[in-house]
Design a protein around this motif. Structure first.
Motif, PDB file in Angstrom:
ATOM      1  N   PRO A 141       0.973  -1.188  -0.044  1.00 40.16           N
ATOM      2  CA  PRO A 141       0.131  -0.023  -0.010  1.00 40.16           C
ATOM      3  C   PRO A 141       0.855   1.319  -0.012  1.00 40.16           C
ATOM      4  O   PRO A 141       1.877   1.185   0.459  1.00 40.16           O
ATOM      5  CB  PRO A 141      -0.732  -0.165   1.298  1.00 40.16           C
ATOM      6  N   PRO A 142       0.285   2.229  -0.522  1.00 40.64           N
ATOM      7  CA  PRO A 142       0.931   3.672  -0.891  1.00 40.64           C
ATOM      8  C   PRO A 142       1.259   4.283   0.888  1.00 40.64           C
ATOM      9  O   PRO A 142       0.463   3.999   1.645  1.00 40.64           O
ATOM     10  CB  PRO A 142       0.165   4.707  -1.489  1.00 40.64           C
ATOM     11  N   THR A 143       2.465   4.628   0.999  1.00 42.12           N
ATOM     12  CA  THR A 143       2.690   5.447   2.267  1.00 42.12           C
ATOM     13  C   THR A 143       1.785   6.653   2.357  1.00 42.12           C
ATOM     14  O   THR A 143       1.751   7.418   1.350  1.00 42.12           O
ATOM     15  CB  THR A 143       4.279   6.009   2.319  1.00 42.12           C
ATOM     16  N   PRO A 144       1.353   7.186   3.561  1.00 45.42           N
ATOM     17  CA  PRO A 144       0.437   8.321   3.334  1.00 45.42           C
ATOM     18  C   PRO A 144       1.230   9.424   2.933  1.00 45.42           C
ATOM     19  O   PRO A 144       2.516   9.645   3.307  1.00 45.42           O
ATOM     20  CB  PRO A 144       0.194   8.614   4.774  1.00 45.42           C
ATOM     21  N   ALA A 145       0.641  10.428   2.125  1.00 47.27           N
ATOM     22  CA  ALA A 145       1.424  11.555   1.552  1.00 47.27           C
ATOM     23  C   ALA A 145       1.931  12.677   2.882  1.00 47.27           C
ATOM     24  O   ALA A 145       3.053  13.034   2.659  1.00 47.27           O
ATOM     25  CB  ALA A 145       0.350  12.149   0.784  1.00 47.27           C
ATOM     26  N   GLU A 146       1.132  12.705   3.793  1.00 47.32           N
ATOM     27  CA  GLU A 146       2.032  13.400   4.768  1.00 47.32           C
ATOM     28  C   GLU A 146       3.193  12.920   5.413  1.00 47.32           C
ATOM     29  O   GLU A 146       4.037  13.822   5.585  1.00 47.32           O
ATOM     30  CB  GLU A 146       0.904  13.442   6.049  1.00 47.32           C
ATOM     31  N   GLN A 147       3.265  11.673   5.437  1.00 47.77           N
ATOM     32  CA  GLN A 147       4.494  11.115   5.941  1.00 47.77           C
ATOM     33  C   GLN A 147       5.720  11.255   4.923  1.00 47.77           C
ATOM     34  O   GLN A 147       6.766  11.378   5.232  1.00 47.77           O
ATOM     35  CB  GLN A 147       4.275   9.755   6.278  1.00 47.77           C
ATOM     36  N   LEU A 148       5.299  10.987   3.658  1.00 49.31           N
ATOM     37  CA  LEU A 148       6.296  11.108   2.620  1.00 49.31           C
ATOM     38  C   LEU A 148       6.762  12.556   2.581  1.00 49.31           C
ATOM     39  O   LEU A 148       7.968  12.760   2.569  1.00 49.31           O
ATOM     40  CB  LEU A 148       5.607  10.862   1.077  1.00 49.31           C
ATOM     41  N   HIS A 149       5.776  13.409   2.821  1.00 45.48           N
ATOM     42  CA  HIS A 149       6.418  14.910   2.500  1.00 45.48           C
ATOM     43  C   HIS A 149       7.268  15.346   3.898  1.00 45.48           C
ATOM     44  O   HIS A 149       8.409  16.008   3.814  1.00 45.48           O
ATOM     45  CB  HIS A 149       5.200  15.880   2.575  1.00 45.48           C
ATOM     46  N   ARG A 150       7.032  14.689   4.922  1.00 49.86           N
ATOM     47  CA  ARG A 150       7.943  14.729   6.260  1.00 49.86           C
ATOM     48  C   ARG A 150       8.968  14.029   5.823  1.00 49.86           C
ATOM     49  O   ARG A 150      10.410  14.765   6.207  1.00 49.86           O
ATOM     50  CB  ARG A 150       7.222  14.159   7.294  1.00 49.86           C
ATOM     51  N   GLU A 151       9.271  13.046   5.165  1.00 48.18           N
ATOM     52  CA  GLU A 151      10.358  12.395   4.980  1.00 48.18           C
ATOM     53  C   GLU A 151      11.174  13.236   3.808  1.00 48.18           C
ATOM     54  O   GLU A 151      12.361  13.279   3.850  1.00 48.18           O
ATOM     55  CB  GLU A 151      10.272  10.956   4.644  1.00 48.18           C
ATOM     56  N   ALA A 152      10.737  13.629   2.895  1.00 45.95           N
ATOM     57  CA  ALA A 152      11.269  14.499   1.895  1.00 45.95           C
ATOM     58  C   ALA A 152      12.080  15.645   2.481  1.00 45.95           C
ATOM     59  O   ALA A 152      12.903  16.041   1.975  1.00 45.95           O
ATOM     60  CB  ALA A 152      10.198  14.823   0.855  1.00 45.95           C
ATOM     61  N   GLU A 153      11.318  16.157   3.428  1.00 46.85           N
ATOM     62  CA  GLU A 153      12.138  17.447   4.164  1.00 46.85           C
ATOM     63  C   GLU A 153      13.090  16.981   4.852  1.00 46.85           C
ATOM     64  O   GLU A 153      14.071  17.812   4.618  1.00 46.85           O
ATOM     65  CB  GLU A 153      10.886  17.977   5.145  1.00 46.85           C
ATOM     66  N   ALA A 154      13.109  15.974   5.481  1.00 49.38           N
ATOM     67  CA  ALA A 154      14.384  15.284   6.075  1.00 49.38           C
ATOM     68  C   ALA A 154      15.502  15.046   5.168  1.00 49.38           C
ATOM     69  O   ALA A 154      16.625  15.254   5.416  1.00 49.38           O
ATOM     70  CB  ALA A 154      13.951  14.108   6.988  1.00 49.38           C
ATOM     71  N   LEU A 155      15.053  14.502   4.020  1.00 47.90           N
ATOM     72  CA  LEU A 155      16.132  14.265   2.871  1.00 47.90           C
ATOM     73  C   LEU A 155      16.460  15.529   2.580  1.00 47.90           C
ATOM     74  O   LEU A 155      18.089  15.715   2.314  1.00 47.90           O
ATOM     75  CB  LEU A 155      15.693  13.580   1.864  1.00 47.90           C
ATOM     76  N   ARG A 156      15.798  16.642   2.342  1.00 47.28           N
ATOM     77  CA  ARG A 156      16.581  17.962   1.746  1.00 47.28           C
ATOM     78  C   ARG A 156      17.366  18.425   2.797  1.00 47.28           C
ATOM     79  O   ARG A 156      18.462  19.047   2.303  1.00 47.28           O
ATOM     80  CB  ARG A 156      15.190  18.868   1.480  1.00 47.28           C
ATOM     81  N   ALA A 157      16.924  18.328   4.077  1.00 46.22           N
ATOM     82  CA  ALA A 157      18.033  18.683   5.201  1.00 46.22           C
ATOM     83  C   ALA A 157      19.250  18.022   5.169  1.00 46.22           C
ATOM     84  O   ALA A 157      20.217  18.726   5.356  1.00 46.22           O
ATOM     85  CB  ALA A 157      16.989  18.811   6.438  1.00 46.22           C
ATOM     86  N   ALA A 158      19.057  16.863   4.891  1.00 43.59           N
ATOM     87  CA  ALA A 158      20.374  16.046   4.977  1.00 43.59           C
ATOM     88  C   ALA A 158      21.465  16.570   3.840  1.00 43.59           C
ATOM     89  O   ALA A 158      22.654  16.562   3.921  1.00 43.59           O
ATOM     90  CB  ALA A 158      20.084  14.560   4.879  1.00 43.59           C
ATOM     91  N   VAL A 159      20.695  16.705   2.808  1.00 51.32           N
ATOM     92  CA  VAL A 159      21.506  17.082   1.543  1.00 51.32           C
ATOM     93  C   VAL A 159      22.081  18.560   1.788  1.00 51.32           C
ATOM     94  O   VAL A 159      23.374  18.663   1.451  1.00 51.32           O
ATOM     95  CB  VAL A 159      20.834  17.241   0.190  1.00 51.32           C
ATOM     96  N   SER A 160      21.422  19.459   2.418  1.00 57.57           N
ATOM     97  CA  SER A 160      21.896  20.822   2.596  1.00 57.57           C
ATOM     98  C   SER A 160      22.751  21.140   3.862  1.00 57.57           C
ATOM     99  O   SER A 160      23.400  22.005   4.044  1.00 57.57           O
ATOM    100  CB  SER A 160      20.812  21.714   2.371  1.00 57.57           C
ATOM    101  N   GLY A 161      22.525  19.883   4.635  1.00 54.87           N
ATOM    102  CA  GLY A 161      23.524  20.029   5.847  1.00 54.87           C
ATOM    103  C   GLY A 161      24.997  19.986   5.794  1.00 54.87           C
ATOM    104  O   GLY A 161      25.501  19.964   4.744  1.00 54.87           O
ATOM    105  N   PRO A 162      25.510  19.958   7.186  1.00 55.56           N
ATOM    106  CA  PRO A 162      27.089  20.040   7.050  1.00 55.56           C
ATOM    107  C   PRO A 162      27.559  18.739   6.557  1.00 55.56           C
ATOM    108  O   PRO A 162      27.013  17.852   6.789  1.00 55.56           O
ATOM    109  CB  PRO A 162      27.433  20.462   8.439  1.00 55.56           C
ATOM    110  N   THR A 163      28.496  18.459   6.034  1.00 49.94           N
ATOM    111  CA  THR A 163      29.354  17.444   5.731  1.00 49.94           C
ATOM    112  C   THR A 163      30.449  17.174   6.518  1.00 49.94           C
ATOM    113  O   THR A 163      30.651  17.903   7.627  1.00 49.94           O
ATOM    114  CB  THR A 163      30.128  17.485   4.365  1.00 49.94           C
ATOM    115  N   SER A 164      31.007  15.869   6.899  1.00 45.46           N
ATOM    116  CA  SER A 164      31.836  15.273   7.925  1.00 45.46           C
ATOM    117  C   SER A 164      33.014  15.818   7.634  1.00 45.46           C
ATOM    118  O   SER A 164      33.976  15.867   8.769  1.00 45.46           O
ATOM    119  CB  SER A 164      31.711  13.776   7.863  1.00 45.46           C
ATOM    120  N   ASP A 165      33.715  16.629   6.513  1.00 45.60           N
ATOM    121  CA  ASP A 165      35.008  16.858   6.388  1.00 45.60           C
ATOM    122  C   ASP A 165      35.199  18.601   6.670  1.00 45.60           C
ATOM    123  O   ASP A 165      34.300  19.176   7.190  1.00 45.60           O
ATOM    124  CB  ASP A 165      35.481  16.441   5.024  1.00 45.60           C
TER     125      ASP A 165
END
Ligand SMILES: [Zn+2]
Length: 165
Positions: A141-165
Protein backbone atom coordinates in the motif's frame (compact mmCIF):
# COMPACT_ATOMS: atom_id res chain seq x y z
CA UNK A 1 1.27 3.15 -23.79
CA UNK A 2 1.56 -0.42 -25.10
CA UNK A 3 0.67 -3.25 -22.75
CA UNK A 4 3.52 -5.08 -21.10
CA UNK A 5 4.11 -8.30 -23.02
CA UNK A 6 4.60 -11.69 -21.40
CA UNK A 7 8.09 -12.02 -22.79
CA UNK A 8 10.26 -9.87 -25.02
CA UNK A 9 10.76 -6.16 -25.32
CA UNK A 10 7.84 -3.81 -26.07
CA UNK A 11 7.07 -3.66 -29.79
CA UNK A 12 7.89 0.08 -29.88
CA UNK A 13 11.21 -0.36 -28.07
CA UNK A 14 13.43 1.51 -30.54
CA UNK A 15 11.06 4.49 -30.37
CA UNK A 16 11.13 4.41 -26.59
CA UNK A 17 14.93 4.33 -26.61
CA UNK A 18 14.84 7.41 -28.85
CA UNK A 19 12.53 9.18 -26.36
CA UNK A 20 9.30 9.17 -28.34
CA UNK A 21 6.39 9.97 -25.97
CA UNK A 22 8.74 9.43 -23.02
CA UNK A 23 6.68 9.77 -19.81
CA UNK A 24 9.75 10.73 -17.79
CA UNK A 25 10.60 13.59 -20.16
CA UNK A 26 6.96 14.64 -20.01
CA UNK A 27 6.93 14.75 -16.19
CA UNK A 28 10.21 16.66 -15.71
CA UNK A 29 9.75 19.81 -13.65
CA UNK A 30 6.22 18.94 -12.58
CA UNK A 31 6.87 18.19 -8.91
CA UNK A 32 4.96 15.30 -7.33
CA UNK A 33 4.06 12.42 -9.64
CA UNK A 34 1.56 9.60 -9.58
CA UNK A 35 4.07 7.18 -8.07
CA UNK A 36 6.38 9.52 -6.16
CA UNK A 37 6.68 12.86 -4.36
CA UNK A 38 9.31 15.42 -5.33
CA UNK A 39 12.21 15.73 -2.89
CA UNK A 40 14.58 18.20 -4.57
CA UNK A 41 16.44 18.91 -7.76
CA UNK A 42 20.08 17.94 -8.01
CA UNK A 43 22.57 19.50 -10.41
CA UNK A 44 21.38 17.45 -13.38
CA UNK A 45 18.63 15.34 -11.81
CA UNK A 46 15.28 15.34 -10.09
CA UNK A 47 14.87 13.29 -6.93
CA UNK A 48 11.59 11.68 -5.91
CA UNK A 49 10.50 9.50 -3.01
CA UNK A 50 8.39 6.49 -4.03
CA UNK A 51 4.84 6.34 -2.69
CA UNK A 52 4.72 2.53 -2.71
CA UNK A 53 7.71 0.89 -1.12
CA UNK A 54 8.43 -2.02 1.18
CA UNK A 55 11.57 -0.20 2.35
CA UNK A 56 11.40 3.34 3.74
CA UNK A 57 13.42 5.90 1.83
CA UNK A 58 13.32 4.37 -1.65
CA UNK A 59 14.21 7.25 -4.00
CA UNK A 60 14.34 7.59 -7.77
CA UNK A 61 16.97 9.89 -9.29
CA UNK A 62 16.04 11.00 -12.81
CA UNK A 63 18.30 12.64 -15.39
CA UNK A 64 16.67 15.98 -16.25
CA UNK A 65 18.59 16.83 -19.41
CA UNK A 66 17.55 15.88 -22.94
CA UNK A 67 16.39 12.27 -23.23
CA UNK A 68 19.03 9.55 -22.97
CA UNK A 69 18.53 5.89 -22.18
CA UNK A 70 21.80 4.94 -20.53
CA UNK A 71 24.63 6.70 -18.68
CA UNK A 72 26.95 5.77 -21.54
CA UNK A 73 24.90 8.13 -23.73
CA UNK A 74 26.10 11.12 -21.67
CA UNK A 75 29.19 13.21 -22.30
CA UNK A 76 31.82 12.52 -19.61
CA UNK A 77 31.18 15.75 -17.67
CA UNK A 78 27.45 15.13 -17.59
CA UNK A 79 27.98 11.51 -16.61
CA UNK A 80 30.17 12.64 -13.70
CA UNK A 81 27.53 15.16 -12.60
CA UNK A 82 24.88 12.47 -12.82
CA UNK A 83 26.80 10.08 -10.59
CA UNK A 84 27.60 12.83 -8.08
CA UNK A 85 23.88 13.55 -7.81
CA UNK A 86 23.13 9.84 -7.30
CA UNK A 87 25.80 9.57 -4.61
CA UNK A 88 24.43 12.63 -2.84
CA UNK A 89 21.03 10.94 -2.64
CA UNK A 90 22.66 7.78 -1.32
CA UNK A 91 24.40 9.78 1.42
CA UNK A 92 21.15 11.54 2.37
CA UNK A 93 19.28 8.22 2.49
CA UNK A 94 21.94 6.77 4.78
CA UNK A 95 21.81 9.83 7.03
CA UNK A 96 18.02 9.87 7.35
CA UNK A 97 17.10 6.16 7.37
CA UNK A 98 20.22 4.38 8.67
CA UNK A 99 19.94 1.34 6.37
CA UNK A 100 22.39 -1.58 6.57
CA UNK A 101 23.09 -1.27 2.80
CA UNK A 102 21.98 0.86 -0.14
CA UNK A 103 21.28 -0.70 -3.55
CA UNK A 104 21.61 1.37 -6.75
CA UNK A 105 19.57 0.00 -9.62
CA UNK A 106 19.79 1.18 -13.21
CA UNK A 107 17.01 -0.63 -15.00
CA UNK A 108 14.83 1.29 -17.45
CA UNK A 109 13.54 -1.86 -19.12
CA UNK A 110 10.07 -0.41 -19.53
CA UNK A 111 10.71 3.35 -19.63
CA UNK A 112 14.26 3.70 -21.00
CA UNK A 113 14.97 7.21 -19.68
CA UNK A 114 18.12 7.38 -17.55
CA UNK A 115 17.21 7.05 -13.87
CA UNK A 116 18.59 5.27 -10.82
CA UNK A 117 16.61 3.57 -8.07
CA UNK A 118 18.26 4.23 -4.72
CA UNK A 119 16.94 1.44 -2.50
CA UNK A 120 17.86 1.32 1.19
CA UNK A 121 18.07 -2.16 2.65
CA UNK A 122 17.31 -3.10 6.25
CA UNK A 123 18.00 -6.02 8.58
CA UNK A 124 14.32 -6.94 8.54
CA UNK A 125 13.49 -6.08 4.92
CA UNK A 126 11.66 -8.59 2.65
CA UNK A 127 14.81 -10.16 1.15
CA UNK A 128 17.74 -9.91 3.59
CA UNK A 129 21.08 -10.86 2.08
CA UNK A 130 19.88 -10.82 -1.54
CA UNK A 131 18.31 -8.66 -4.23
CA UNK A 132 14.85 -7.26 -3.57
CA UNK A 133 12.52 -8.16 -6.43
CA UNK A 134 10.48 -5.43 -8.07
CA UNK A 135 7.24 -7.00 -6.89
CA UNK A 136 8.38 -7.21 -3.29
CA UNK A 137 9.67 -3.65 -3.47
CA UNK A 138 6.56 -1.88 -4.76
CA UNK A 139 3.54 -4.14 -4.35
CA UNK A 140 2.54 -2.69 -1.00
CA UNK A 141 0.00 0.00 0.00
CA UNK A 142 1.13 3.60 -0.59
CA UNK A 143 2.75 5.50 2.26
CA UNK A 144 0.48 8.36 3.45
CA UNK A 145 1.35 11.58 1.61
CA UNK A 146 1.87 13.52 4.86
CA UNK A 147 4.53 11.08 5.98
CA UNK A 148 6.24 11.15 2.58
CA UNK A 149 6.40 14.94 2.64
CA UNK A 150 7.94 14.86 6.13
CA UNK A 151 10.53 12.37 4.91
CA UNK A 152 11.22 14.46 1.82
CA UNK A 153 11.91 17.43 4.10
CA UNK A 154 14.35 15.35 6.16
CA UNK A 155 16.16 14.26 2.99
CA UNK A 156 16.43 17.87 1.80
CA UNK A 157 17.85 18.87 5.18
CA UNK A 158 20.38 16.02 4.99
CA UNK A 159 21.54 17.15 1.57
CA UNK A 160 21.95 20.78 2.57
CA UNK A 161 23.35 19.99 6.00
CA UNK A 162 27.01 20.07 7.06
CA UNK A 163 29.37 17.46 5.70
CA UNK A 164 31.74 15.45 7.85
CA UNK A 165 34.89 16.98 6.39
ZN1 LIG B 1 12.89 10.69 -21.59
Amino acid sequence: MAEREETGWPSDWSERIAGKDCPMCRDLGKGDKEHAVHVYDGTVTEVHLARRTAVRGYCVVTWKGPHVADPTDLAPDDAARYWMDVLEVGRAVRAVYDPVKVNYLLLGNWVPHLHTHVVPRYLDDPAPGGPLSWERLVEVPPTPAEQLHREAEALRAAVSGPTSD
